[in-house]
Scaffold this active site. Sequence first.
Site, PDB file in Angstrom:
ATOM      1  CE  LYS A  76      -6.921   2.052 -25.540  1.00  0.00           C
ATOM      2  NZ  LYS A  76      -7.113   2.841 -24.320  1.00  0.00           N
ATOM      3  NE  ARG A  90      -6.439  -4.000 -19.681  1.00  0.00           N
ATOM      4  CZ  ARG A  90      -6.519  -4.005 -21.021  1.00  0.00           C
ATOM      5  NH1 ARG A  90      -5.699  -4.734 -21.743  1.00  0.00           N
ATOM      6  NH2 ARG A  90      -7.428  -3.288 -21.626  1.00  0.00           N
ATOM      7  CB  THR A 148      -4.356   3.641 -21.885  1.00  0.00           C
ATOM      8  OG1 THR A 148      -4.207   3.699 -23.301  1.00  0.00           O
ATOM      9  CG2 THR A 148      -5.789   3.930 -21.503  1.00  0.00           C
ATOM     10  CE1 TYR A 199      -4.332   0.036  -0.354  1.00  0.00           C
ATOM     11  CE2 TYR A 199      -4.289  -1.670   1.327  1.00  0.00           C
ATOM     12  CZ  TYR A 199      -4.959  -0.969   0.335  1.00  0.00           C
ATOM     13  OH  TYR A 199      -6.248  -1.287   0.037  1.00  0.00           O
ATOM     14  CD  GLU A 207      -3.966   4.184   0.585  1.00  0.00           C
ATOM     15  OE1 GLU A 207      -2.952   3.547   0.963  1.00  0.00           O
ATOM     16  OE2 GLU A 207      -5.137   3.843   0.808  1.00  0.00           O
ATOM     17  CG  ASP A 246      -8.066  10.135 -23.945  1.00  0.00           C
ATOM     18  OD1 ASP A 246      -7.048   9.438 -24.125  1.00  0.00           O
ATOM     19  OD2 ASP A 246      -9.120   9.669 -23.474  1.00  0.00           O
TER      20      ASP A 246
HETATM   21  N1  DSN Z   1     -11.695   0.216 -25.022  1.00  0.00           N
HETATM   22  C1  DSN Z   1     -10.689   1.056 -25.606  1.00  0.00           C
HETATM   23  C2  DSN Z   1     -10.551   0.843 -27.070  1.00  0.00           C
HETATM   24  O1  DSN Z   1     -10.735  -0.277 -27.497  1.00  0.00           O
HETATM   25  O2  DSN Z   1     -10.240   1.763 -27.794  1.00  0.00           O
HETATM   26  C3  DSN Z   1     -10.888   2.477 -25.290  1.00  0.00           C
HETATM   27  O3  DSN Z   1     -10.757   2.631 -23.917  1.00  0.00           O
END
Ligand code: DSN
Length: 415
Positions: A227, A233, A224, A53, A55, A198
Site C-alpha cells: 500500500k 503484495r 502490508t 523453497y 521453509e 495493524d
Molecule cells: N483490501 C484492502 C484495502 O483495500 O484496504 C485491505 O486489505
Amino acid sequence: MNTDIIRQTDKEVADLLDLELKRQQTTIELIASENFTSKAVMQAAGSVLTNKYAEGKPYKRFYNGCKNADKIEELAQQRAKKLFNAEHANVQPHSGAQANMAVFLYAVKPGDTVMGMDLSNGGHLSHGSPVNFSGLYFNIVSYGVDSNGEIDYENVRELALKHRPKLIICGASNYSKIIDFKKFKEIADETGALLLADIAHIAALVAAGEHPSPFPYADFVTTTTHKTLRGPRGGIIMCKEKHAQGIDKAVFPGTQGGPLEHIIAAKAVALKEALSDEFKLYAKQVVLNAKALAKSLMDEGLDIVGNGTDNHLMTLDLRKLNKTGKDIANILEVVGITANKNTVPNDPQSPFVTSGVRLGSPAVTTRGFKEEDMVEVGKIIAEAVKISDTQDSEKLKELRARSLKLCEKYPLYKD
Ligand code: DSN
C-alpha cells in the site's frame, strides 16, 4: 513491462498484461490501498527466487541451497527493523490478513475475546468480521466511530473493561484520522490485553514520521508491503523481542508453508527505497495531496466523512445526495478515475451498494501529482457526481479528456 517473452509462450496473457499496463498508465488511481512499485521491486518479484523453497528461518532452513535466500531474507528483516525501529521482524507473511492470522494463532485461543474495529466503520475483515476466520473462531467485540468519523476512545475503554479481551486490535482500512496508539496501549494495560497495531494502510506515513508510531506501545505491529509502503503484495509482522520466537512459529509452521522468497527479495528492495530521503518526501506529499483533494471536494459542496483527512485517504459521503457508492464508483471509472465503493459509518446501504466512495492519494503521488492536480481531480469527481443521473455523454467525454490530460502530464512506467 515488456511482455515479449511471455508472448512467445502465451499471447492471451501477454495481451491482457499489455492492456493492464495501458489501463494503469491512462487512468487516475485513487484506490487508497494501491500503489505503483518501482521497476526494481517488480524485477525482484519476477526473479529466479520464485524457484526456491526455503521453509524455516534464514540459516535454519528445512531445505538445502538457501544461502542466497538466507542473505536476502536477512536484508529484508534488517531493513524492516531499521525503518520502523522494531525489535523483531518476520518478513514471510504472504499478506496482511495472514500476518494478522499468525498474531491470532500466537496470542489467543479459539473462543477468546478479541476487540477490533468494525469492518463497516473502517476496520478490516481480519479484525473480527463474522465472515472471516477472526470472527468465526473468536468472540469478537467490535468498536466503531462516532458521528464525526472518529474513534471514541472512552467507548473503546468501556467495552474493554466490560468484555476483558485478550487482544485489542487497532488500525484500519478506512479511517482518515490519526490513531492514538498511546491511548490504545493505556486501555490494553488497564484491561490486561495484548495490543496489535495493524498499520497496513499508514505504514509509509509511520516510517516517514507523518503519523505517530505504534512501536513504543504495541506488542505486535502488522503491515502490508504494497500500500503506502510501495512494495510487492505481501505482509510483515514486527514485535517485541519477547514474542519473536512465538510469532515466527505462528507464521511457519503455524499458518504458512514455504515463504515466497522472490517476494521477500522485492520487499527488501522496497524497504531500501523506503529508507531513502526521497521516500520521506513522498510520504509527506501523500498527506498534502490527500488534504488538497478533500478540500477540493468539500469546496465543490461534497461531504467527506469527518470533514477532511489527516492521512492518505478519505470517504466521500453520498447520503445527502441520495446516491450510492456503487453508482458513483462506476461513473468515475467511465471518466478515467478508479476508486472503490465503501460503507460510511451507519450506512443505510449494504456493503455491495454503500453510500460512500473511498479515495486515496498514494498511487497518484507516486506518479508525481501535486496539490494543484488534486484540486483538478476533485473538480472532475464533483462534476461526475453531478451528472451521474443523466450520464450526459458529451460531459462524460470532456471529463475523460481532463483525467487523461493529468495522466499524460505524469507518465507511468515509460522508459
Ligand atoms: N483490501 C484492502 C484495502 O483495500 O484496504 C485491505 O486489505
